[in-house]
Design a protein around this motif. Structure first.
Motif, PDB file in Angstrom:
ATOM      1  N   ILE A 233       0.284  32.972   2.506  1.00  0.00           N
ATOM      2  CA  ILE A 233      -0.264  32.373   1.399  1.00  0.00           C
ATOM      3  C   ILE A 233       0.711  31.239   0.887  1.00  0.00           C
ATOM      4  O   ILE A 233       0.515  30.214   0.377  1.00  0.00           O
ATOM      5  CB  ILE A 233      -1.054  33.249   0.444  1.00  0.00           C
ATOM      6  CG1 ILE A 233      -2.012  33.929   1.094  1.00  0.00           C
ATOM      7  CG2 ILE A 233      -1.538  32.417  -0.623  1.00  0.00           C
ATOM      8  CD1 ILE A 233      -2.678  34.960   0.269  1.00  0.00           C
ATOM      9  N   PHE A 234       1.901  31.909   0.343  1.00  0.00           N
ATOM     10  CA  PHE A 234       2.719  30.989  -0.343  1.00  0.00           C
ATOM     11  C   PHE A 234       3.154  29.893   0.514  1.00  0.00           C
ATOM     12  O   PHE A 234       3.448  28.727  -0.044  1.00  0.00           O
ATOM     13  CB  PHE A 234       4.156  31.703  -0.650  1.00  0.00           C
ATOM     14  CG  PHE A 234       5.113  31.172  -1.421  1.00  0.00           C
ATOM     15  CD1 PHE A 234       4.962  30.703  -2.889  1.00  0.00           C
ATOM     16  CD2 PHE A 234       6.547  30.718  -0.894  1.00  0.00           C
ATOM     17  CE1 PHE A 234       5.880  29.927  -3.392  1.00  0.00           C
ATOM     18  CE2 PHE A 234       7.300  30.082  -1.518  1.00  0.00           C
ATOM     19  CZ  PHE A 234       7.011  29.682  -3.042  1.00  0.00           C
ATOM     20  N   SER A 235       3.489  30.006   1.646  1.00  0.00           N
ATOM     21  CA  SER A 235       4.074  29.068   2.731  1.00  0.00           C
ATOM     22  C   SER A 235       2.941  27.820   2.800  1.00  0.00           C
ATOM     23  O   SER A 235       3.383  26.817   2.788  1.00  0.00           O
ATOM     24  CB  SER A 235       4.365  29.626   4.328  1.00  0.00           C
ATOM     25  OG  SER A 235       5.484  30.692   4.084  1.00  0.00           O
ATOM     26  N   GLY A 236       1.718  28.451   3.080  1.00  0.00           N
ATOM     27  CA  GLY A 236       0.748  27.464   3.058  1.00  0.00           C
ATOM     28  C   GLY A 236       0.539  26.555   1.988  1.00  0.00           C
ATOM     29  O   GLY A 236       0.191  25.284   1.879  1.00  0.00           O
ATOM     30  N   SER A 237       0.566  27.344   0.484  1.00  0.00           N
ATOM     31  CA  SER A 237       0.557  26.426  -0.641  1.00  0.00           C
ATOM     32  C   SER A 237       1.685  25.612  -0.913  1.00  0.00           C
ATOM     33  O   SER A 237       1.582  24.354  -1.339  1.00  0.00           O
ATOM     34  CB  SER A 237       0.391  27.609  -1.777  1.00  0.00           C
ATOM     35  OG  SER A 237      -0.528  28.366  -1.457  1.00  0.00           O
ATOM     36  N   VAL A 238       2.968  25.919  -0.231  1.00  0.00           N
ATOM     37  CA  VAL A 238       3.889  24.726  -0.464  1.00  0.00           C
ATOM     38  C   VAL A 238       3.690  23.782   0.566  1.00  0.00           C
ATOM     39  O   VAL A 238       3.999  22.639  -0.028  1.00  0.00           O
ATOM     40  CB  VAL A 238       5.210  25.635  -0.165  1.00  0.00           C
ATOM     41  CG1 VAL A 238       6.518  24.591   0.022  1.00  0.00           C
ATOM     42  CG2 VAL A 238       5.617  26.443  -1.133  1.00  0.00           C
ATOM     43  N   GLY A 239       3.211  23.885   1.537  1.00  0.00           N
ATOM     44  CA  GLY A 239       2.860  22.751   2.247  1.00  0.00           C
ATOM     45  C   GLY A 239       1.952  21.902   1.694  1.00  0.00           C
ATOM     46  O   GLY A 239       2.042  20.499   1.709  1.00  0.00           O
ATOM     47  N   ASN A 240       0.800  22.423   1.098  1.00  0.00           N
ATOM     48  CA  ASN A 240      -0.144  21.808   0.499  1.00  0.00           C
ATOM     49  C   ASN A 240       0.544  20.840  -0.672  1.00  0.00           C
ATOM     50  O   ASN A 240      -0.171  20.067  -1.058  1.00  0.00           O
ATOM     51  CB  ASN A 240      -1.422  22.540   0.107  1.00  0.00           C
ATOM     52  CG  ASN A 240      -2.339  23.093   1.249  1.00  0.00           C
ATOM     53  OD1 ASN A 240      -2.295  22.368   2.394  1.00  0.00           O
ATOM     54  ND2 ASN A 240      -2.988  24.074   1.048  1.00  0.00           N
TER      55      ASN A 240
END
Length: 141
Positions: A21-28
């Protein structure tokens, strides 16, 4: 790892879920930052890249460049290109410099590189000076 079966979300630990979830959020977040910065500077870019016309047309052109790809326009205020030079500018070994001062390969190689990336490189005269413009298509996801 190549023979590892895809895991179901239920098989992930809490730490692995949080990390995903954190990795996806950073990408966004990076993508949103990109949009925000471009929008913030679009008001500055519009009249510089598209000097003629009304403000609405300038902003629409600027937004279109961002949606479609990337545009770089370089301009000087020198004497510009004569008509003969403008016709042969991107040909290999064409130069307007004196003997031993240039090979005439810079713009030719630049155009080849830009075209290999699916873009275009154009040149023209401004009043006064000259301009070079590189357009690259937006990378597909």
């Amino acid at each position: 790892m190549a023979d590892e079966q895809p895991r179901h979300i239920a098989d992930l630990t809490v730490k692995q879920r949080f990390r995903s979830i954190f990795s996806g959020s950073v990408g966004n977040l990076v993508e949103y930052f990109d949009w925000y910065v471009y929008a913030a500077f679009a008001l500055y870019f519009a009249p510089k890249f598209f000097p003629a016309g009304d403000q609405t047309a300038q902003l629409m052109n600027t937004a279109a460049v961002f949606a479609i790809g990337f545009l770089v326009r370089i301009r000087d205020y020198g004497q510009g290109f004569d008509n003969m030079a403008l016709q042969h500018l991107f040909e290999p070994f064409f130069t307007t410099k004196g003997r031993g001062e240039g090979l005439g390969l810079g713009l030719f190689i630049s155009r080849v590189i830009v075209e290999r990336f699916g873009g275009t490189l154009h040149a023209g005269n401004a009043n006064p000076g000259a301009w070079l413009e590189i357009t690259l298509k937006r990378a597909s996801s």
